[in-house]
Design an enzyme around this catalytic site. Sequence first.
Site, PDB file in Angstrom:
ATOM      1  N   LYS A  93       0.805  -1.208  -0.080  1.00 45.84           N
ATOM      2  CA  LYS A  93      -0.094  -0.037  -0.044  1.00 45.84           C
ATOM      3  C   LYS A  93       0.945   1.127   0.013  1.00 45.84           C
ATOM      4  O   LYS A  93       1.969   1.320   0.697  1.00 45.84           O
ATOM      5  CB  LYS A  93      -0.732  -0.041   1.134  1.00 45.84           C
ATOM      6  N   GLY A 193     -20.669   6.405   5.928  1.00 49.90           N
ATOM      7  CA  GLY A 193     -19.724   6.863   4.722  1.00 49.90           C
ATOM      8  C   GLY A 193     -20.449   6.781   3.504  1.00 49.90           C
ATOM      9  O   GLY A 193     -20.716   5.460   3.140  1.00 49.90           O
ATOM     10  N   GLY A 195     -19.348   7.744   0.310  1.00 49.28           N
ATOM     11  CA  GLY A 195     -18.428   7.946  -0.651  1.00 49.28           C
ATOM     12  C   GLY A 195     -18.633   7.100  -2.023  1.00 49.28           C
ATOM     13  O   GLY A 195     -19.624   6.539  -2.167  1.00 49.28           O
ATOM     14  N   VAL A 197     -17.696   4.094  -2.532  1.00 44.50           N
ATOM     15  CA  VAL A 197     -18.263   2.510  -2.349  1.00 44.50           C
ATOM     16  C   VAL A 197     -19.544   2.796  -1.404  1.00 44.50           C
ATOM     17  O   VAL A 197     -20.432   2.164  -2.066  1.00 44.50           O
ATOM     18  CB  VAL A 197     -17.243   1.861  -1.601  1.00 44.50           C
TER      19      VAL A 197
HETATM   20  P1  NAI Z   1     -14.367   7.966  -0.351  1.00 42.54           P
HETATM   21  O1  NAI Z   1     -13.407   8.820   0.218  1.00 42.54           O
HETATM   22  O2  NAI Z   1     -15.188   8.141  -1.497  1.00 42.54           O
HETATM   23  O3  NAI Z   1     -15.636   7.806   0.859  1.00 42.54           O
HETATM   24  C1  NAI Z   1     -15.517   7.895   2.026  1.00 42.54           C
HETATM   25  C2  NAI Z   1     -16.681   8.825   2.831  1.00 42.54           C
HETATM   26  O4  NAI Z   1     -16.785   8.414   4.076  1.00 42.54           O
HETATM   27  C3  NAI Z   1     -16.927  10.300   2.452  1.00 42.54           C
HETATM   28  O5  NAI Z   1     -17.924  10.716   1.657  1.00 42.54           O
HETATM   29  C4  NAI Z   1     -16.433  11.004   3.718  1.00 42.54           C
HETATM   30  O6  NAI Z   1     -17.019  12.158   3.769  1.00 42.54           O
HETATM   31  C5  NAI Z   1     -17.002   9.912   4.657  1.00 42.54           C
HETATM   32  N1  NAI Z   1     -16.485  10.050   6.208  1.00 42.54           N
HETATM   33  C6  NAI Z   1     -15.128  10.229   6.652  1.00 42.54           C
HETATM   34  N2  NAI Z   1     -15.169  10.042   7.626  1.00 42.54           N
HETATM   35  C7  NAI Z   1     -16.505   9.809   8.248  1.00 42.54           C
HETATM   36  C8  NAI Z   1     -17.111   9.707   9.392  1.00 42.54           C
HETATM   37  N3  NAI Z   1     -16.452   9.872  10.909  1.00 42.54           N
HETATM   38  N4  NAI Z   1     -18.158   9.507   9.681  1.00 42.54           N
HETATM   39  C9  NAI Z   1     -19.063   9.308   8.718  1.00 42.54           C
HETATM   40  N5  NAI Z   1     -18.650   9.518   7.156  1.00 42.54           N
HETATM   41  C10 NAI Z   1     -17.282   9.871   7.062  1.00 42.54           C
HETATM   42  O7  NAI Z   1     -13.816   6.404  -0.360  1.00 42.54           O
HETATM   43  P2  NAI Z   1     -14.326   5.206  -0.712  1.00 42.54           P
HETATM   44  O8  NAI Z   1     -13.461   5.088  -1.703  1.00 42.54           O
HETATM   45  O9  NAI Z   1     -15.732   5.087  -0.705  1.00 42.54           O
HETATM   46  O10 NAI Z   1     -13.707   4.059   0.185  1.00 42.54           O
HETATM   47  C11 NAI Z   1     -14.350   3.921   1.529  1.00 42.54           C
HETATM   48  C12 NAI Z   1     -13.697   3.012   2.457  1.00 42.54           C
HETATM   49  O11 NAI Z   1     -13.541   1.629   1.880  1.00 42.54           O
HETATM   50  C13 NAI Z   1     -12.317   3.202   2.892  1.00 42.54           C
HETATM   51  O12 NAI Z   1     -11.903   2.743   4.069  1.00 42.54           O
HETATM   52  C14 NAI Z   1     -11.464   2.498   1.783  1.00 42.54           C
HETATM   53  O13 NAI Z   1     -10.064   2.008   2.027  1.00 42.54           O
HETATM   54  C15 NAI Z   1     -12.330   1.222   1.657  1.00 42.54           C
HETATM   55  N6  NAI Z   1     -12.170   0.478   0.436  1.00 42.54           N
HETATM   56  C16 NAI Z   1     -12.388   1.075  -0.454  1.00 42.54           C
HETATM   57  C17 NAI Z   1     -12.232   0.630  -1.979  1.00 42.54           C
HETATM   58  C18 NAI Z   1     -12.430   1.006  -3.385  1.00 42.54           C
HETATM   59  O14 NAI Z   1     -12.776   0.372  -4.351  1.00 42.54           O
HETATM   60  N7  NAI Z   1     -12.696   2.371  -3.245  1.00 42.54           N
HETATM   61  C19 NAI Z   1     -11.570  -1.111  -2.072  1.00 42.54           C
HETATM   62  C20 NAI Z   1     -11.386  -1.548  -0.783  1.00 42.54           C
HETATM   63  C21 NAI Z   1     -11.602  -0.856   0.297  1.00 42.54           C
END
Ligand code: NAI
Length: 359
Positions: A93, A193, A195, A197
């Site tokens: 990573k 969250g 975002g 995903v």
């Molecule tokens: P992202 O950055 O698009 O979304 C994360 C969301 O969580 C954002 O909307 C943010 O405002 C929100 N957030 C942050 N802190 C928060 C809190 N304390 N309470 C509520 N919401 C909060 O990230 P993404 O890509 O959606 O990934 C989400 C998680 O999944 C991460 O931990 C990432 O490592 C994991 N992941 C993502 C993958 C992918 O394909 N994007 C693959 C495997 C794991």
Amino acid sequence: MAIVPKVRDGLSPYAGSILQPGTDHEEVRLVLDEDSGLEAIIAVHSTVRGPAFGGCRYWAYPSRDAALTDALRLSEGMTLKNALADLPFGGGKAVMLRKPTQGDCGKLFRTFGRAVKSFDGKYITAEDVGTTVADMAQVRQSTKHVSGLSRDGQFGGNPSPMTAFGVFVGIRAAVSRLLKRAHLNGAIIAVQGLGSVGWELCQRLRAAGAELIVADIDDGRVQAAVTHFGATAVSPKEILSAKVDVLAPCALGAVLNRSSVERVRAQIVVGAANNQLAALADGDLLHKRGVFYVPDFLVNAGGIISVAREMLGETSEQAVLDEVAQIEGRAHELIDRVKATGRPPARVADEWARSKVHR
Ligand code: NAI
């Protein structure tokens, strides 16, 4: 943090190895480049199954040590995830420290690409939190060891929809086996969250008839989910203690820790966020409290399966969907193993994944 300066590939002032006593990572490098403003840590946990594969996170860490801790935990998690998904890759990573002001982002990611290149294929990168397909296109200008790129008319690019699909089938398996519900219609699911995903997951869950409770620190996303999915909004603090069938953490790591685990009232926890448990002991506590935790590295492998197959030249989206769908069977197998042993699922999955890390 001990640093051995070693100039590599023209990066200045140095790209050095960080010696990490007490961890079993194969290699951890700190990369600093004044010209572009890059400050990154690349951690190769294991290449036993193949090159270390795992995304690049771009995040405003409070300190370099916090970034290092994240890189070490995330890269180890990638070893487990790739092994359990039967991918021919090890775990690695990268984390890049986001600064309050950043000049040329293209230059930043091209410089990061040079750092990836200096691993000679031992580390392959892709998107993670804070990085996009466009950023990976910049990385690609410096190295071929990058995936998650858009390929005209072919499968590839943003891995998030595949991650969400894997989490969705994981939820479906857990609900059918543990709550004895044949479908998700009417199931109450809390998504933390919204975002890339989390949003995709909400789409799938809503289409399957689930009732959604949502939280995000971004009010705009919460409002959009209320409008789009008829979701009920709660505060980021409240969501962990929502009385629901399933809690799906899809924000950041370590949300299940010593202080929060006592408050979880969901029957099942299944989500996308990497490293949801602050420590394995927190998984023991959840188990004692009767909460079934399906580990992140088992259900969130859809994204790495996507970028790995893209890297290996797969062009069929359906073939990748079929491979991601196998996560459902793995979730069933985990439940079987837990029922057979009575041990906490986090430990069972950890040992299962580690048993697959051999040449
Ligand atoms: P992202 O950055 O698009 O979304 C994360 C969301 O969580 C954002 O909307 C943010 O405002 C929100 N957030 C942050 N802190 C928060 C809190 N304390 N309470 C509520 N919401 C909060 O990230 P993404 O890509 O959606 O990934 C989400 C998680 O999944 C991460 O931990 C990432 O490592 C994991 N992941 C993502 C993958 C992918 O394909 N994007 C693959 C495997 C794991």
